[in-house]
Design a protein around this motif. Structure first.
Motif, mmCIF file in Angstrom:
data_model
loop_
_atom_site.group_PDB
_atom_site.id
_atom_site.type_symbol
_atom_site.label_atom_id
_atom_site.label_comp_id
_atom_site.label_asym_id
_atom_site.label_seq_id
_atom_site.Cartn_x
_atom_site.Cartn_y
_atom_site.Cartn_z
ATOM 1 N N ARG A 62 0.841 -1.212 0.000
ATOM 2 C CA ARG A 62 0.000 0.000 0.000
ATOM 3 C C ARG A 62 0.871 1.254 0.000
ATOM 4 N NH1 ARG A 62 -2.073 0.454 4.729
ATOM 5 N NH2 ARG A 62 -1.182 -1.393 5.713
ATOM 6 N N THR A 63 2.129 1.116 -0.409
ATOM 7 C CA THR A 63 3.068 2.230 -0.350
ATOM 8 C C THR A 63 3.356 2.763 -1.745
ATOM 9 O OG1 THR A 63 4.128 1.404 1.667
ATOM 10 C CG2 THR A 63 5.406 2.915 0.301
ATOM 11 N N THR A 64 3.201 4.075 -1.895
ATOM 12 C CA THR A 64 3.706 4.767 -3.067
ATOM 13 C C THR A 64 4.811 5.706 -2.595
ATOM 14 O OG1 THR A 64 1.957 6.416 -2.843
ATOM 15 C CG2 THR A 64 1.566 4.596 -4.385
ATOM 16 N N TYR A 65 5.472 6.370 -3.535
ATOM 17 C CA TYR A 65 6.681 7.110 -3.185
ATOM 18 C C TYR A 65 6.639 8.534 -3.730
ATOM 19 C CZ TYR A 65 8.155 2.407 -2.098
ATOM 20 O OH TYR A 65 8.211 1.145 -1.569
ATOM 21 N N ASP A 66 6.934 9.480 -2.857
ATOM 22 C CA ASP A 66 7.177 10.855 -3.264
ATOM 23 C C ASP A 66 8.687 11.050 -3.397
ATOM 24 O OD1 ASP A 66 4.496 11.407 -3.117
ATOM 25 O OD2 ASP A 66 4.603 12.286 -1.108
ATOM 26 N N ILE A 67 9.118 11.736 -4.429
ATOM 27 C CA ILE A 67 10.541 12.027 -4.599
ATOM 28 C C ILE A 67 10.788 13.452 -4.125
ATOM 29 C CG2 ILE A 67 12.480 11.994 -6.193
ATOM 30 C CD1 ILE A 67 10.911 9.316 -5.849
ATOM 31 N N ASP A 68 11.626 13.594 -3.094
ATOM 32 C CA ASP A 68 11.820 14.919 -2.501
ATOM 33 C C ASP A 68 12.792 15.757 -3.327
ATOM 34 O OD1 ASP A 68 14.447 14.231 -1.813
ATOM 35 O OD2 ASP A 68 13.987 13.846 0.293
#
Length: 413
Positions: A62-68
């Motif tokens: 259930r994990t998506t990723y934001d790129i900082d």
């Protein structure tokens, strides 16, 4: 707005590999698996519901990723419900006769873990009844060992068990930022020492063509384990020693830089986490003994290397960049995927067979050997590094075949 958290070392390692891929090749971060359904009268609704509950048990699903702003991925864990996960990953049904075509097509359809849940599922039917589940997952969410955990949990959920949320990569990442940070620094020092001592690539070595080959050794896994047990080493070490011996012979160089794959699942805390934990670790071998004498040394040297399998990929990138800019050899990669002793298998030795293929993947290690052993041992090789030809690759595989066959008391096949 959902709160985000640092990525684990394993997640960051996969992301750094994905970044190197051209957009049209990012499907290479996908894994595809087919799960046979256990015996029973399963309904499609029951299967979809079990998959939804599987997603609720394991946070990485259930994990998506934001790129900082610094280019680092951050975990964004969706709360949601089992029904919402089910609907997000459900792709539809198809007949089992379409399985092979679907595996190829769906593997090559990118799963964008920055914008969608990192897995997709299909039900495959036969005569209208569910028979299998096809699963495609982004490597950010799971590795091969994690897929086995997912399959086992899915079957338990399908049978009606209630499973609580499992420890996930979020908890692991927070530990790596705190108490586990000392282990990362130790691994960085190991990488630097190993690559500083590694061999250099001869200048002007020409780039050969992309090569692919599969050696079906015909050696049953019980005999592979038996050959390893005679020397009190693991089957993975036995095959690695055969690989090194063949490299030494074909290249004419005693010092070889290898990169065995570390599963990083050596304790109870990590063994059952569904995420991507695999990382390469460098291993420098420079041995002049015959095979029987060097085997134990290879085993313990590889054991020591695997202890340093958890390492910051950004620290690795810096160290490897310095190594390769100085003409360092890019190394030879090794990934053993082997059934344990006692796994059901036919003990009959078969004639070996060597097949060649054109590699579909254009990124990743320049020389990659996968040792795949379920009932018998296969060696799958992908090559796109300087200095290798079809003839030298065949020479290496024939030498490995001969060494492995002799290891259990037989003769070269």
């Amino acid at each position: 707005m959902h709160e985000t958290y640092p990525a684990t070392v394993g997640q960051l390692s996969v992301w750094r590999d994905i970044e190197k891929m051209p957009p049209e090749r990012r499907w290479e971060a996908n894994l595809v698996f087919v799960w046979d359904l256990p015996a029973g009268a399963w309904t499609e609704d029951g299967i979809w519901d079990a998959l939804g509950r599987l997603g609720m048990r394991h946070g990485s699903l259930r994990t998506t990723y934001d790129i900082d702003a610094g280019g680092l991925p951050r975990q964004r864990l969706a709360a949601g419900t089992a029904a919402e996960v089910r609907d997000a990953v459900r792709q539809g049904t198809a007949d089992v006769s379409q399985r092979e075509a679907m595996e190829t097509a769906e593997l090559q359809r990118t799963v964008d873990a920055t914008a969608e849940l990192p897995w997709r599922t299909w039900i495959l039917t036969e005569a209208g009844a569910p028979r299998q589940v096809l699963v495609v997952v982004n490597h950010m969410a799971a590795d091969g060992a994690a897929m086995l955990l997912m399959r086992d949990d899915f079957e338990r959920l399908l049978r009606g068990e209630t499973l609580p949320p499992a420890r996930g990569p979020l908890e692991m990442a927070l530990d790596q930022q705190g108490a586990g940070s000392g282990r990362l620094r130790t691994a960085e020092r190991y990488w630097r020492r190993t690559l500083d001592a590694a061999p250099r690539l001869a200048p002007g070595t020409p780039q050969g063509p992309p090569l692919g080959a599969t050696l079906h050794t015909g050696i049953p896994m019980p005999l592979t384990h038996e050959g390893a047990a005679k020397h009190e080493v693991s089957a993975a070490s036995l095959i690695l020693a055969a690989y090194y011996t063949a490299l030494r012979e074909v290249t004419g160089k005693q010092a070889q830089l290898l990169y065995p794959m570390s599963s990083n699942r050596y304790d109870d805390e990590h063994a059952a986490v569904v995420t991507s934990l695999n990382q390469w670790t460098p291993l420098l071998l420079d041995l002049d003994e015959p095979f029987g004498d060097l085997l134990t040394k290879v085993h313990w040297k590889s054991f020591n290397a695997l202890k340093h399998g958890v390492c910051s990929p950004d620290a690795i990138l810096t160290t490897r960049s310095e190594h390769e800019q100085a003409g360092g050899d890019p190394g030879y990669y090794y990934n053993p995927i082997l059934a344990p002793p006692g796994f059901p298998s036919d003990d009959t030795v078969a004639a070996p067979a060597l097949e060649h293929y054109e590699p579909a993947r254009s990124t990743g290690p320049g020389f990659y050997v996968i040792a795949r052993g379920l009932t018998s041992l296969d060696l799958i090789v992908r090559v796109h590094r300087p200095g290798w030809t079809a003839q030298s690759l065949d020479h290496l595989l024939v030498r490995m075949q001969s060494t492995l066959a002799e290891s259990f008391g037989g003769h070269p096949l």
